[in-house]
Design a protein around this motif. Structure first.
Motif, PDB file in Angstrom:
ATOM      1  N   VAL A   3       0.817  -1.223   0.000  1.00 55.50           N
ATOM      2  CA  VAL A   3       0.000   0.000   0.000  1.00 55.50           C
ATOM      3  C   VAL A   3       0.850   1.273   0.000  1.00 55.50           C
ATOM      4  N   LEU A   4       2.070   1.140   0.486  1.00 55.44           N
ATOM      5  CA  LEU A   4       2.946   2.319   0.585  1.00 55.44           C
ATOM      6  C   LEU A   4       3.239   2.928  -0.784  1.00 55.44           C
ATOM      7  N   SER A   5       3.288   2.054  -1.806  1.00 51.89           N
ATOM      8  CA  SER A   5       3.646   2.538  -3.140  1.00 51.89           C
ATOM      9  C   SER A   5       2.439   3.063  -3.926  1.00 51.89           C
ATOM     10  N   LEU A   6       1.238   2.871  -3.386  1.00 50.69           N
ATOM     11  CA  LEU A   6       0.038   3.293  -4.112  1.00 50.69           C
ATOM     12  C   LEU A   6      -0.237   4.786  -3.959  1.00 50.69           C
ATOM     13  N   LYS A   7      -0.832   5.382  -4.997  1.00 52.78           N
ATOM     14  CA  LYS A   7      -1.227   6.778  -4.929  1.00 52.78           C
ATOM     15  C   LYS A   7      -2.545   6.891  -4.175  1.00 52.78           C
ATOM     16  N   ASP A   8      -2.887   8.115  -3.776  1.00 54.47           N
ATOM     17  CA  ASP A   8      -4.118   8.322  -2.996  1.00 54.47           C
ATOM     18  C   ASP A   8      -5.348   7.749  -3.703  1.00 54.47           C
ATOM     19  N   ASP A   9      -5.475   8.050  -4.995  1.00 54.34           N
ATOM     20  CA  ASP A   9      -6.659   7.601  -5.745  1.00 54.34           C
ATOM     21  C   ASP A   9      -6.778   6.077  -5.728  1.00 54.34           C
ATOM     22  N   GLY A  17     -13.284  -0.832  -2.040  1.00 60.04           N
ATOM     23  CA  GLY A  17     -13.482  -2.263  -2.314  1.00 60.04           C
ATOM     24  C   GLY A  17     -13.381  -3.113  -1.058  1.00 60.04           C
ATOM     25  N   GLY A  18     -13.169  -2.470   0.081  1.00 61.79           N
ATOM     26  CA  GLY A  18     -13.153  -3.190   1.361  1.00 61.79           C
ATOM     27  C   GLY A  18     -11.769  -3.489   1.902  1.00 61.79           C
ATOM     28  N   ASN A  19     -10.726  -2.932   1.276  1.00 57.03           N
ATOM     29  CA  ASN A  19      -9.369  -3.175   1.757  1.00 57.03           C
ATOM     30  C   ASN A  19      -9.034  -2.187   2.895  1.00 57.03           C
ATOM     31  N   GLU A  20      -9.062  -2.708   4.117  1.00 52.31           N
ATOM     32  CA  GLU A  20      -8.865  -1.842   5.287  1.00 52.31           C
ATOM     33  C   GLU A  20      -7.461  -1.254   5.364  1.00 52.31           C
ATOM     34  N   SER A  21      -6.472  -2.039   4.964  1.00 51.18           N
ATOM     35  CA  SER A  21      -5.098  -1.543   5.093  1.00 51.18           C
ATOM     36  C   SER A  21      -4.846  -0.339   4.181  1.00 51.18           C
ATOM     37  N   SER A  22      -5.635  -0.216   3.110  1.00 52.47           N
ATOM     38  CA  SER A  22      -5.500   0.944   2.238  1.00 52.47           C
ATOM     39  C   SER A  22      -5.981   2.205   2.954  1.00 52.47           C
ATOM     40  N   PHE A  23      -7.114   2.063   3.650  1.00 54.46           N
ATOM     41  CA  PHE A  23      -7.608   3.242   4.382  1.00 54.46           C
ATOM     42  C   PHE A  23      -6.667   3.572   5.533  1.00 54.46           C
ATOM     43  N   GLU A  24      -6.118   2.551   6.158  1.00 55.18           N
ATOM     44  CA  GLU A  24      -5.172   2.767   7.255  1.00 55.18           C
ATOM     45  C   GLU A  24      -3.962   3.559   6.752  1.00 55.18           C
ATOM     46  N   GLU A  25      -3.546   3.283   5.528  1.00 51.88           N
ATOM     47  CA  GLU A  25      -2.425   4.014   4.940  1.00 51.88           C
ATOM     48  C   GLU A  25      -2.805   5.486   4.701  1.00 51.88           C
ATOM     49  N   LEU A  26      -4.058   5.707   4.285  1.00 48.78           N
ATOM     50  CA  LEU A  26      -4.525   7.093   4.095  1.00 48.78           C
ATOM     51  C   LEU A  26      -4.523   7.837   5.439  1.00 48.78           C
ATOM     52  N   VAL A  27      -4.940   7.133   6.485  1.00 46.57           N
ATOM     53  CA  VAL A  27      -4.942   7.736   7.833  1.00 46.57           C
ATOM     54  C   VAL A  27      -3.507   8.124   8.203  1.00 46.57           C
ATOM     55  N   ARG A  28      -2.570   7.203   7.922  1.00 47.80           N
ATOM     56  CA  ARG A  28      -1.164   7.457   8.248  1.00 47.80           C
ATOM     57  C   ARG A  28      -0.641   8.681   7.489  1.00 47.80           C
ATOM     58  N   ARG A  29      -1.031   8.798   6.237  1.00 44.77           N
ATOM     59  CA  ARG A  29      -0.531   9.908   5.418  1.00 44.77           C
ATOM     60  C   ARG A  29      -1.093  11.264   5.842  1.00 44.77           C
ATOM     61  N   TYR A  30      -2.365  11.268   6.241  1.00 45.22           N
ATOM     62  CA  TYR A  30      -3.023  12.562   6.455  1.00 45.22           C
ATOM     63  C   TYR A  30      -3.346  12.902   7.903  1.00 45.22           C
ATOM     64  N   LYS A  31      -2.934  12.052   8.844  1.00 54.69           N
ATOM     65  CA  LYS A  31      -3.315  12.316  10.246  1.00 54.69           C
ATOM     66  C   LYS A  31      -2.755  13.654  10.749  1.00 54.69           C
ATOM     67  N   VAL A  32      -1.527  13.968  10.394  1.00 59.35           N
ATOM     68  CA  VAL A  32      -0.924  15.219  10.885  1.00 59.35           C
ATOM     69  C   VAL A  32      -1.681  16.429  10.329  1.00 59.35           C
ATOM     70  N   GLY A  33      -2.018  16.374   9.040  1.00 57.78           N
ATOM     71  CA  GLY A  33      -2.782  17.471   8.415  1.00 57.78           C
ATOM     72  C   GLY A  33      -4.120  17.671   9.097  1.00 57.78           C
ATOM     73  N   VAL A  34      -4.798  16.578   9.411  1.00 56.59           N
ATOM     74  CA  VAL A  34      -6.106  16.662  10.069  1.00 56.59           C
ATOM     75  C   VAL A  34      -5.941  17.210  11.489  1.00 56.59           C
TER      76      VAL A  34
END
Lengths: 202, 109
Positions: A3-9, A17-34
Motif C-alpha cells: 500500500v505504501l507505493s500506491l497513490k491516494d486515488d 473495495g473493502g481493503n482496510e489496510s488501504s484506508f489505514e495508509e490514508l490515515v497514516r498519510r493525512y493524520k498530521v494534516g487533520v
C-alpha cells in the motif's frame, strides 16, 4: 499488495473495495494534516485525538462521495472543519472555559493580573503568564459565535488567507471578510469590557 | 471609543494572539491508526465494543500498576511488622490467620 507505493486515488479505490489496510495508509498519510486543523479547537491532546478519529470515521463512511477533482487533503480538511465547528458549538452550549468556571470574586483579580501585563510596555515573558493569556483569549473567543471563532482562529493562528478559509469551509470569500471584520470588532469590545471589569485604564 | 483607547486595545489584542501562536502542537500518542480502524470496525458492527473485550485488550497495561501496588503494600507491611515484632505475611494477608507453618516450625520472617 504494497500500500505504501500506491497513490491516494488507488488507495481510495482499494478502500472502497473493502481493503482496510488501504484506508489505514490514508490515515497514516493525512493524520498530521487533520490534527493541524482540529488542534486549535481542542483543549488537550485527548480532544485532538478524539476529533481527528471522528474526522477519519466520517471520511471512511462517506468515501464514496469523494470525487477526485480536488486533492484528498482538501476534502479531509473540510470534514475536519465541520467536526471542529461541531465541537466548538458543543462547547459553547456548555459554556465551559477557565474564566467562566472561576469564582466571580477571583475573576477580577485574575483579569487584573493578565490585563495589566498585556497593557504594559515591558512585556516580559514567562510560561505562566503565557498560559494565562491563552486562557483569557479562549474565554473571549468563547463569547463569540462558533463560526466567528473558526474564522478568527484560522486567520490569526494558522495564518490562512481568506481564500484558504473559503476552500476549507465552503463559505464565500466576501462573507468571510465581513465575518472577520465583525468578529474582530466584537472581540475588541469584549476585551474593553474585561478591562473595565478589572479597572484597567485604557 | 477614543482613538488612543482603540489603539491600546488593538495592541493588547495583538499580544494576546501572538502569545497563543507560540504554543506548540501536542500530537496524541502512537497507535492512532489502530484506534481509528478499531472505531471503524465497531461502527460497522464487525467488532462488538463490549467491555470485557476492551478489558482483555488493555489488561496488560494494569500489570505494572498492580505490581507497584503489591510492592508498596509489602514494604509497608514489612516495616510495620519490624516495628511491632509481628509476622509480616500475617499482616499482609490481613486474615488474622498465622502463616507460621509456611515458613517451617517456629521460624518467623
Amino acid at each position: 499488495m504494497d500500500v505504501l507505493s500506491l497513490k491516494d486515488d488507488q488507495l481510495i479505490q482499494e478502500a472502497l473495495g473493502g481493503n482496510e489496510s488501504s484506508f489505514e495508509e490514508l490515515v497514516r498519510r493525512y493524520k498530521v494534516g487533520v490534527m493541524k486543523v482540529v488542534y486549535r479547537y481542542a483543549r488537550d491532546a485527548h480532544e485532538v485525538d478524539d476529533m481527528a478519529q471522528e474526522v477519519f470515521l466520517k471520511a471512511y463512511f462517506s468515501l464514496s462521495q469523494y470525487r477526485c477533482k480536488a486533492p484528498f487533503q482538501h476534502w479531509l480538511s473540510r470534514i475536519a472543519t465541520r467536526v471542529a465547528l461541531d465541537h466548538v458549538r458543543w462547547r459553547s452550549r456548555r459554556k465551559e472555559n477557565f474564566f467562566s468556571e472561576m469564582a466571580e470574586e477571583d475573576q477580577g483579580e485574575w483579569l487584573e493580573g493578565v490585563l495589566s501585563f498585556l497593557s504594559s510596555e515591558s512585556n516580559q515573558e514567562s510560561e505562566v503568564n503565557q498560559r494565562d493569556r491563552a486562557r483569557l483569549l479562549e474565554s473571549i473567543l468563547g463569547e463569540l459565535s462558533p463560526r466567528d471563532q473558526l474564522v478568527l482562529k484560522a486567520m490569526e493562528l494558522e495564518g490562512q488567507t481568506v481564500r484558504e478559509i473559503s476552500e476549507m469551509t465552503g463559505w464565500g470569500e466576501s462573507a468571510i471578510k465581513v465575518r472577520l471584520f465583525r468578529a474582530r470588532k466584537k472581540m475588541r469590545k469584549i476585551l474593553g469590557k474585561r478591562c473595565k471589569q478589572a479597572e484597567i485604564p485604557l | 471609543m477614543k482613538n488612543d483607547q482603540k489603539e491600546k486595545l488593538l495592541k493588547m489584542e495583538e499580544t494576546l494572539w501572538s502569545s497563543v501562536k507560540k504554543t506548540s502542537i501536542i500530537f496524541p500518542e502512537e497507535g492512532f491508526e489502530t484506534r481509528v480502524m478499531r472505531r471503524i470496525r465497531v461502527a460497522s458492527g464487525e467488532v462488538s465494543s463490549n467491555f470485557l473485550e476492551l478489558l482483555g485488550e488493555r489488561a496488560w497495561r494494569m500489570v505494572p500498576i498492580a505490581a507497584t501496588f503489591l510492592v508498596i503494600v509489602s514494604l509497608l507491611a514489612f516495616f510495620n511488622s519490624s516495628q511491632e515484632g509481628e509476622d509480616w505475611i500475617t499482616l499482609m494477608t490481613g486474615s488474622g490467620v498465622h502463616l507460621e507453618w509456611l515458613m517451617g516450625e517456629g521460624e518467623m520472617l
